[in-house]
Design an enzyme around this catalytic site. Structure first.
Site, PDB file in Angstrom:
ATOM      1  N   HIS A  51      -0.971   1.107   1.575  1.00 43.84           N
ATOM      2  CA  HIS A  51      -1.704   0.686   2.769  1.00 43.84           C
ATOM      3  C   HIS A  51      -2.858   1.647   3.029  1.00 43.84           C
ATOM      4  O   HIS A  51      -2.944   2.729   2.438  1.00 43.84           O
ATOM      5  CB  HIS A  51      -0.779   0.627   3.994  1.00 43.84           C
TER       6      HIS A  51
HETATM    7  C1  T46 Z   1       1.294   6.979   5.651  1.00 45.50           C
HETATM    8  C2  T46 Z   1       2.181   7.473   4.577  1.00 45.50           C
HETATM    9  C3  T46 Z   1       1.720   8.785   4.003  1.00 45.50           C
HETATM   10  C4  T46 Z   1       8.022   4.491  12.395  1.00 45.50           C
HETATM   11  O1  T46 Z   1       8.757   3.812  13.127  1.00 45.50           O
HETATM   12  N1  T46 Z   1       7.281   5.506  12.922  1.00 45.50           N
HETATM   13  C5  T46 Z   1       6.434   6.264  12.171  1.00 45.50           C
HETATM   14  O2  T46 Z   1       5.781   7.174  12.692  1.00 45.50           O
HETATM   15  C6  T46 Z   1       6.319   5.964  10.769  1.00 45.50           C
HETATM   16  C7  T46 Z   1       5.360   6.763   9.894  1.00 45.50           C
HETATM   17  C8  T46 Z   1       7.074   4.951  10.250  1.00 45.50           C
HETATM   18  N2  T46 Z   1       7.924   4.248  11.052  1.00 45.50           N
HETATM   19  C9  T46 Z   1       8.786   3.204  10.443  1.00 45.50           C
HETATM   20  C10 T46 Z   1       8.031   1.967   9.974  1.00 45.50           C
HETATM   21  C11 T46 Z   1       8.859   1.498   8.815  1.00 45.50           C
HETATM   22  O3  T46 Z   1       9.890   0.650   9.272  1.00 45.50           O
HETATM   23  O4  T46 Z   1       9.385   3.756   9.273  1.00 45.50           O
HETATM   24  C12 T46 Z   1       9.511   2.774   8.261  1.00 45.50           C
HETATM   25  C13 T46 Z   1       8.877   3.251   6.965  1.00 45.50           C
HETATM   26  O5  T46 Z   1       7.436   3.360   7.139  1.00 45.50           O
HETATM   27  P1  T46 Z   1       6.402   3.001   6.002  1.00 45.50           P
HETATM   28  O6  T46 Z   1       6.931   1.923   5.150  1.00 45.50           O
HETATM   29  O7  T46 Z   1       5.066   2.771   6.652  1.00 45.50           O
HETATM   30  O8  T46 Z   1       6.368   4.355   5.153  1.00 45.50           O
HETATM   31  P2  T46 Z   1       5.367   4.764   3.984  1.00 45.50           P
HETATM   32  O9  T46 Z   1       6.003   5.873   3.277  1.00 45.50           O
HETATM   33  O10 T46 Z   1       4.934   3.588   3.194  1.00 45.50           O
HETATM   34  O11 T46 Z   1       4.043   5.288   4.759  1.00 45.50           O
HETATM   35  C14 T46 Z   1       4.114   6.435   5.595  1.00 45.50           C
HETATM   36  C15 T46 Z   1       3.333   6.178   6.880  1.00 45.50           C
HETATM   37  O12 T46 Z   1       3.814   4.982   7.507  1.00 45.50           O
HETATM   38  C16 T46 Z   1       1.853   6.029   6.646  1.00 45.50           C
HETATM   39  O13 T46 Z   1       1.171   6.127   7.864  1.00 45.50           O
HETATM   40  O14 T46 Z   1       0.091   7.203   5.631  1.00 45.50           O
HETATM   41  O15 T46 Z   1       3.549   7.564   4.949  1.00 45.50           O
END
Ligand code: T46
Length: 141
Positions: A51
């Site tokens: 993303h």
């Molecule tokens: C990024 C990279 C480096 C939350 O509820 N609160 C939060 O602050 C975050 C970051 C995530 N979440 C929840 C949303 C999803 O259900 O945690 C779950 C996993 O998040 P996500 O799939 O977005 O994780 P990554 O590793 O793909 O991305 C994360 C960050 O979301 C993003 O901002 O830049 O790490």
């Protein structure tokens, strides 16, 4: 590359007591911090991210182990390996990112400029490419 920069933080080292790195928001890096999260226990072979953010500024620091980060725009891309707690990768708005090759036990710490906002994410690469192409054209004018 655009909106990506590499940081090497200071380290207080003591042969007896070990190392300490201290970060000051807006001084060690150019944004205030409203949120901290960390990614850990990532299964072998997993790739995360896929993303861009519209407005978010973040500092990524691998405080244990190592991880590779692909950063990408429609015009350029690079791969950074974070493998030391005194190294940081700043990623600003409108940059696609993917994180992979997490070593077992690694912990990726992220300092973020804003509270969590699901509407700040662009998760479809085709949509990102279109928005980023227009955005980057207006940035270089
Ligand atoms: C990024 C990279 C480096 C939350 O509820 N609160 C939060 O602050 C975050 C970051 C995530 N979440 C929840 C949303 C999803 O259900 O945690 C779950 C996993 O998040 P996500 O799939 O977005 O994780 P990554 O590793 O793909 O991305 C994360 C960050 O979301 C993003 O901002 O830049 O790490």
């Amino acid at each position: 590359m655009f909106n990506v920069s590499h940081y090497k933080f200071g380290r207080f080292f003591d042969a007896t007591y070990g190392s300490l790195t201290a970060l000051e928001a807006e001084q060690s890096f150019p944004f205030g911090v409203k949120r901290v999260y960390y990614i850990y226990e990532v299964p072998d072979g997993t790739r995360r991210g896929f993303h861009s953010h519209k407005d978010l500024h973040q500092m990524l620091i691998c405080v244990h182990g190592s991880v590779k980060i692909l950063t990408k725009t429609p015009y350029e891309e690079e791969i950074t390996e974070l493998s030391s707690p005194d190294k940081g990768l700043y990623i600003g708005p409108m940059v696609w990112r993917e994180m992979y090759d997490f070593t077992p036990g690694s912990v990726l710490l992220v300092l973020a400029s804003e509270h969590y906002n699901v509407n700040d994410y662009i998760r479809d690469y085709k949509e990102y490419e279109k928005i980023a192409t227009d955005f980057l054209k207006s940035e270089v004018k």
